[in-house]
Every structure is written in structure tokens, then in C-alpha cells.
Scaffold this active site. Structure first.
Site, PDB file in Angstrom:
ATOM      1  N   ARG A  88      18.525 -15.481  11.673  1.00 47.97           N
ATOM      2  CA  ARG A  88      19.951 -15.240  11.676  1.00 47.97           C
ATOM      3  C   ARG A  88      20.473 -14.655  10.135  1.00 47.97           C
ATOM      4  NH1 ARG A  88      20.246 -14.181  17.013  1.00 47.97           N
ATOM      5  NH2 ARG A  88      19.831 -16.129  18.204  1.00 47.97           N
TER       6      ARG A  88
ATOM      7  N   GLU B 147      15.548 -17.466  21.002  1.00 47.36           N
ATOM      8  CA  GLU B 147      16.587 -17.081  22.083  1.00 47.36           C
ATOM      9  C   GLU B 147      15.949 -17.304  23.267  1.00 47.36           C
ATOM     10  OE1 GLU B 147      17.815 -13.216  20.837  1.00 47.36           O
ATOM     11  OE2 GLU B 147      19.498 -13.908  19.762  1.00 47.36           O
TER      12      GLU B 147
ATOM     13  N   THR C 174       7.604 -12.526  18.857  1.00 42.19           N
ATOM     14  CA  THR C 174       8.025 -12.844  20.149  1.00 42.19           C
ATOM     15  C   THR C 174       7.284 -13.363  20.814  1.00 42.19           C
ATOM     16  OG1 THR C 174       9.545 -10.522  19.710  1.00 42.19           O
ATOM     17  CG2 THR C 174       9.320 -11.571  22.118  1.00 42.19           C
TER      18      THR C 174
ATOM     19  N   ASP D  75      12.609 -14.897  21.993  1.00 43.20           N
ATOM     20  CA  ASP D  75      13.047 -13.664  21.118  1.00 43.20           C
ATOM     21  C   ASP D  75      13.362 -14.455  19.549  1.00 43.20           C
ATOM     22  OD1 ASP D  75      13.621 -11.288  19.691  1.00 43.20           O
ATOM     23  OD2 ASP D  75      15.461 -11.247  20.610  1.00 43.20           O
TER      24      ASP D  75
ATOM     25  N   THR E 272      19.400 -13.059  25.528  1.00 39.36           N
ATOM     26  CA  THR E 272      19.701 -14.505  25.478  1.00 39.36           C
ATOM     27  C   THR E 272      20.499 -14.846  26.576  1.00 39.36           C
ATOM     28  OG1 THR E 272      19.711 -14.350  23.260  1.00 39.36           O
ATOM     29  CG2 THR E 272      20.532 -16.467  24.091  1.00 39.36           C
TER      30      THR E 272
ATOM     31  N   ARG F  39      34.113 -11.501  15.338  1.00 37.30           N
ATOM     32  CA  ARG F  39      35.221 -10.944  15.792  1.00 37.30           C
ATOM     33  C   ARG F  39      36.075 -11.541  16.553  1.00 37.30           C
ATOM     34  NH1 ARG F  39      31.437  -7.336  16.551  1.00 37.30           N
ATOM     35  NH2 ARG F  39      31.361  -8.020  18.347  1.00 37.30           N
TER      36      ARG F  39
ATOM     37  N   HIS G 270      26.631 -14.944  26.225  1.00 39.16           N
ATOM     38  CA  HIS G 270      26.183 -15.061  24.953  1.00 39.16           C
ATOM     39  C   HIS G 270      26.779 -13.814  23.978  1.00 39.16           C
ATOM     40  CE1 HIS G 270      22.951 -14.743  21.602  1.00 39.16           C
ATOM     41  NE2 HIS G 270      22.774 -13.492  22.022  1.00 39.16           N
TER      42      HIS G 270
ATOM     43  N   GLU H 237      24.517 -20.318  18.908  1.00 34.53           N
ATOM     44  CA  GLU H 237      25.709 -20.676  20.022  1.00 34.53           C
ATOM     45  C   GLU H 237      25.747 -22.100  20.069  1.00 34.53           C
ATOM     46  OE1 GLU H 237      25.979 -18.345  23.703  1.00 34.53           O
ATOM     47  OE2 GLU H 237      23.847 -17.676  23.064  1.00 34.53           O
TER      48      GLU H 237
ATOM     49  N   ASP I  58      14.236  -5.145  24.169  1.00 33.58           N
ATOM     50  CA  ASP I  58      15.197  -6.256  24.172  1.00 33.58           C
ATOM     51  C   ASP I  58      16.532  -5.749  24.794  1.00 33.58           C
ATOM     52  OD1 ASP I  58      15.704  -8.848  24.367  1.00 33.58           O
ATOM     53  OD2 ASP I  58      16.028  -9.161  22.391  1.00 33.58           O
TER      54      ASP I  58
ATOM     55  N   GLN J 226      19.442 -11.183   9.755  1.00 32.73           N
ATOM     56  CA  GLN J 226      19.787 -10.097  10.747  1.00 32.73           C
ATOM     57  C   GLN J 226      21.348  -9.784  10.219  1.00 32.73           C
ATOM     58  OE1 GLN J 226      20.117 -12.150  14.673  1.00 32.73           O
ATOM     59  NE2 GLN J 226      20.982 -10.470  15.769  1.00 32.73           N
TER      60      GLN J 226
ATOM     61  N   LYS K  42      13.810  -9.542  13.775  1.00 33.37           N
ATOM     62  CA  LYS K  42      13.352  -9.879  15.209  1.00 33.37           C
ATOM     63  C   LYS K  42      12.008  -9.604  15.400  1.00 33.37           C
ATOM     64  CE  LYS K  42      17.546 -10.481  17.342  1.00 33.37           C
ATOM     65  NZ  LYS K  42      17.480 -11.477  18.260  1.00 33.37           N
TER      66      LYS K  42
ATOM     67  N   TYR L  74      20.690  -7.161  25.913  1.00 29.32           N
ATOM     68  CA  TYR L  74      21.715  -7.944  25.341  1.00 29.32           C
ATOM     69  C   TYR L  74      22.699  -8.386  26.651  1.00 29.32           C
ATOM     70  CZ  TYR L  74      25.147  -9.398  21.812  1.00 29.32           C
ATOM     71  OH  TYR L  74      25.925 -10.335  20.868  1.00 29.32           O
TER      72      TYR L  74
ATOM     73  N   GLU M   7      14.972 -16.170  26.998  1.00 30.51           N
ATOM     74  CA  GLU M   7      15.045 -14.854  27.627  1.00 30.51           C
ATOM     75  C   GLU M   7      14.391 -14.739  28.889  1.00 30.51           C
ATOM     76  OE1 GLU M   7      15.315 -11.110  25.465  1.00 30.51           O
ATOM     77  OE2 GLU M   7      16.536 -12.249  23.693  1.00 30.51           O
TER      78      GLU M   7
ATOM     79  N   TYR N 112      21.782  -5.668  10.270  1.00 28.32           N
ATOM     80  CA  TYR N 112      21.863  -5.225  11.491  1.00 28.32           C
ATOM     81  C   TYR N 112      22.831  -4.134  11.512  1.00 28.32           C
ATOM     82  CZ  TYR N 112      26.352  -7.371  12.955  1.00 28.32           C
ATOM     83  OH  TYR N 112      27.792  -7.647  13.048  1.00 28.32           O
TER      84      TYR N 112
HETATM   85 CA    CA Z   1      17.082 -11.190  21.741  1.00 24.40          CA
END
Ligand code: CA
Length: 436
Positions: free
Chosen positions: A247, A209, A267, A243, A370, A154, A145, A384, A138, A250, A263, A140, A211, A254
């Protein structure tokens, strides 16, 4: 681009399968996506092509009608229970199969009466995974996104320094890839708040997500990279991918190695594989990099990729809650994006993936990450859309959502439209969330 436009893309073509001529169908004769279906739970799976609201059994057709005409390789490959043998062949073979299917299904084919017995209503067949998927990666690769998600964590520095230099990806889990329509059980796992004291239990922040994925056709040998110029020869076709993401799991797990159990519980993919050749009319330039963005390193740059590396593929996400279904309320559209908004192209992802000599194998699934867009209504996940749960979505039942609740059904749709060509679609990728 390896597939020039040809007679199979002619928008004037019609099919003797009447439903394929409906302007709203995803599966007109210009599409001809391949998949694997069974007529019942105990029946053998076989290869089919979607045409209107019907499925033509390609394996039966090849035995009865094509043996004399077709090269043995195609007939043999079509007689199997998965697309793997077909995927192993070169683009010329896939192209030949597409041409023959197009001619068989065209209005005026006098052999139609021989084929009618191999047609099955799509609503009566059971779709299965198109092939055994050995590996799943997968990426990114959508800047919108990555910027949105980065900004939540951040605010001053949403993108890490590597983002514009390489397609970021991680190795996913192939064993839990499921076909559209399969229920998804809410995962349990470790979550922790700011005090870093974890508990174990059902995820409270379950998300989807949207995709797009592609299946690897012929693979490469271990130690032999794939050049960007040749990359698309290794792509068999595309499907929609959900996907699913927990959260809260994650967030805790992560760092430092990336997503793991957040994840790998499920899927979902759409069942019909839309070939690159079917998508030829809808190719667009790769996204133009903003002023000041770095140029890709030479192995990730080609003029061909710049000119045709993208896909004008519209993507929709719909939500249908248990209450909406009970009250007969239509699904609510949550977002509408476009796959042309990718920062890196599929060809670049594939070339980068193999650039260290990693061998990709036939049937591997590689997903984009995503797909979001510059506007709020194009955001491709709830994280999002609800900005980490701070902006709940109001539903027509009076319910609200920040993340998915038990009983919620998520539906992904994809389609391509362009003036002068026939609209083609990907069908749907669905899944209902079950309690943990
Ligand atoms: Ca993904």
C-alpha cells in the site's frame, strides 16, 4: 446460462474414492476441478482432477482407458503438461470430459481397479500453474471495496464518475503469478510521506486482496469484440486469487497511470480450476443496482446476465502468524465475504475487456478485484479491515496486526453451498511472507 443442470450435478452421486463422500470435502464427485501436478521436482507435470483427498492422473487415465471411447481431441489435450489445449476447445468438449470423469469416478464403476493406480494422495503431489499465463488483468469491480477505499482518500466523493458505467481494470503482470504455497518476498520500493520526499526500502504496509479469477478458454481474434450473450463461452473456469499489494508503494506511484510495482511482485492463485459447469447450481442474479444508479450501456446489458450472471461463492480469509504456528494456535478468520456482491459480472468484465477489439488469449487470467461486502466482517483486505491501519486487529497470541508482518501466512478459501445440492469448494490459496 450455457450449462444446464445434468446428471453430474446430482447430489445423490457418490464416488468409489471414499474421501470424496465426506460432507466437508471441497472435492466431491460433483466438483471435478482440473489442475496440473507433478509427483516430484524432477517429474513431468501432468493434468489431474481433484477427487476427495486424491488426485486422479487424467493423462495416464486417458491413455490407458479412454482412447477408444474419447474423441482424439480430448485424449490428446489431456496428455499434455498444461491445461492450455483443453482450454482451447469449446464448452461442449469440456462438458464431455466432465461427464466421462464423473462416470469413471462414480460408485459402482467396475473399472475402478484399473484406475486406482492413477490415484495419488493430494498431500504428496506438487501443484503447478495450470497453464502458461500470457496476460493477467485485474479489475476493481466490487462497489463495497471501491467505496471503502475511495472514502479513505476522498471522504466526500468516494466513487469517481466512471465507476457505475464501466468495469474498471488495469493490466497486471503475468510473470509473477505463483501457485498457492509459494512464499512471497516482501517487496522493496519507493515510498514517500506527505512531504513527497521518497526513500527506497522494504514495504511497511504489505496487504493481501481476496479475489476470484477466471481463465480464458478460447480467445477472440484481434479486432473482434465478444458479445455479452456469448461471453461465458470464453470462460474455462475459476480460481481464487490473492493480489498481494504494497500500500505504501501504491500510494506514491499510482497516479496518474495506476498500480505498477505495488502489485507486480507476486500474485498467488489456487491450483484447482473449478469449471463453470460445476458452478451451474450456484449461479445467482447479477447484483441489483440501487435506485438511481445508471443502467449499463447496451453492450454491457443482457437479461441473461441480469438473471444468472452472479456466483454464490463464499470467500474466507485466514491469518496464521509465525507465533500462532509456533504455539499451535489455529489460523484466525479475518473475514467472510461472498462473490455475489460484485457490481459487475465476469461476463461484463470479459465483454468490456474485448469491446475495443483487444484479443484475449487462451490461458489469460482475469481477476475480479477485491471482494468485499456490506458488513465489516466481509472486507476483503487489511486496508479496509483496519481502516488504513487505524483499527488494529487483536490476535489470540496477544499480537496485533494492521498490515502483514514477516512470517505471516495468508490463507484464502472458497466454497459454494445451496440447499438441494452438494457443497463444492475451491481448495486453498496460501502464501507466507518472507523478509525483504
Ligand atoms: Ca486487486
Amino acid at each position: 446460462m450455457i450449462y444446464p443442470l445434468n446428471e453430474t450435478h446430482d447430489p445423490r452421486l457418490t464416488s468409489w474414492v471414499e474421501s470424496a463422500n465426506d460432507p466437508n470435502t471441497d472435492f466431491p464427485i460433483q466438483n471435478l476441478p482440473l489442475g496440473v501436478f507433478a509427483l516430484g521436482e524432477d517429474e513431468m507435470p501432468c493434468i489431474g482432477v481433484a477427487i476427495g483427498d486424491q488426485v486422479l492422473d487424467v493423462s495416464a487415465t486417458s491413455e490407458a482407458l479412454w482412447a477408444d471411447n474419447l474423441t482424439d481431441v480430448i485424449a490428446d489435450a489431456c496428455a499434455l503438461e498444461s491445461l492450455e489445449m483443453l482450454m482451447l476447445w469449446e464448452p461442449e468438449v469440456w462438458s464431455e470430459l466432465r461427464l466421462r470423469l464423473s462416470r469413471l469416478l462414480r460408485t459402482g464403476n467396475e473399472d475402478r481397479f484399473l484406475l486406482e493406480e492413477y490415484l495419488h494422495p493430494m498431500s504428496e503431489v506438487q501443484m503447478t500453474l495450470p497453464t502458461a499465463i500470457g496476460d493477467y488483468t485485474d479489475f476493481y469491480c466490487n462497489l463495497h471495496h471501491a467505496t471503502n477505499v475511495g472514502r479513505m482518500f476522498r471522504p466526500d466523493n468516494p466513487l469517481l464518475p466512471n465507476y457505475k458505467h464501466l468495469p474498471i481494470g488495469y493490466h497486471g503482470r503475468a510473470s509473477s503469478i505463483i501457485i498457492s504455497g509459494t512464499d512471497v518476498r516482501r517487496p522493496c520500493g519507493q515510498t514517500a510521506g506527505d512531504d513527497n520526499q521518497p526513500t527506497f526500502g522494504p514495504s511497511k504496509l504489505l496487504d493481501y486482496e481476496v479475489e476470484v479469477g477466471f481463465f480464458v478458454g478460447q480467445g477472440n481474434r484481434l479486432g473482434e469484440p465478444i458479445s455479452l450473450e456469448k461471453a461465458e463461452e470464453y470462460i474455462f473456469g475459476l480460481c481464487l486469487v490473492n493480489d498481494w499489494s504494497a500500500r505504501d508503494l501504491q500510494r506514491w506511484e499510482y497516479q496518474p497511470l495506476g498500480p505498477f510495482l505495488a502489485k507486480s511482485f507476486a500474485t498467488s492463485i489456487s491450483p484447482w480450476v473449478v469449471t463453470l459447469e460445476a458452478l451451474a447450481p450456484f449461479r445467482v442474479p447479477a447484483t441489483r443496482r440501487a435506485e438511481g444508479d445508471p443502467q449499463p450501456l447496451p453492450y454491457l446489458f443482457s437479461t441473461n446476465n441480469e438473471a444468472h450472471g452472479g456466483f454464490d461463492l463464499q470467500l474466507e480469509v485466514l491469518l496464521h502468524t509465525q507465533q500462532m504456528r509456533t504455539q499451535n494456535i489455529a489460523p484466525l478468520k479475518l473475514s467472510h465475504g461472498n462473490f455475489k456482491e460484485m457490481y459487475w459480472t465476469f461476463a461484463q468484465m470479459l465483454t468490456h475487456h474485448a469491446s475495443n477489439g483487444c484479443n484475449l488469449r487462451t490461458g489469460d487470467l482475469i481477476a475480479s478485484g477485491t471482494v468485499s461486502g456490506p458488513t465489516k466482517d466481509a472486507r476483503g483486505c487489511l486496508l479496509e479491515l483496519t481502516w488504513r491501519g487505524t483499527e488494529p486487529i487483536a490476535l489470540p497470541t496477544g499480537e496485533t496486526r494492521t498490515f502483514l508482518q514477516d512470517g505471516d501466512e495468508v490463507v484464502l478459501r472458497g466454497f459454494c453451498e445451496r440447499e438441494g445440492f452438494r457443497r463444492i469448494g475451491f481448495g486453498e490459496c496460501r502464501g507466507v511472507v518472507l523478509p525483504a
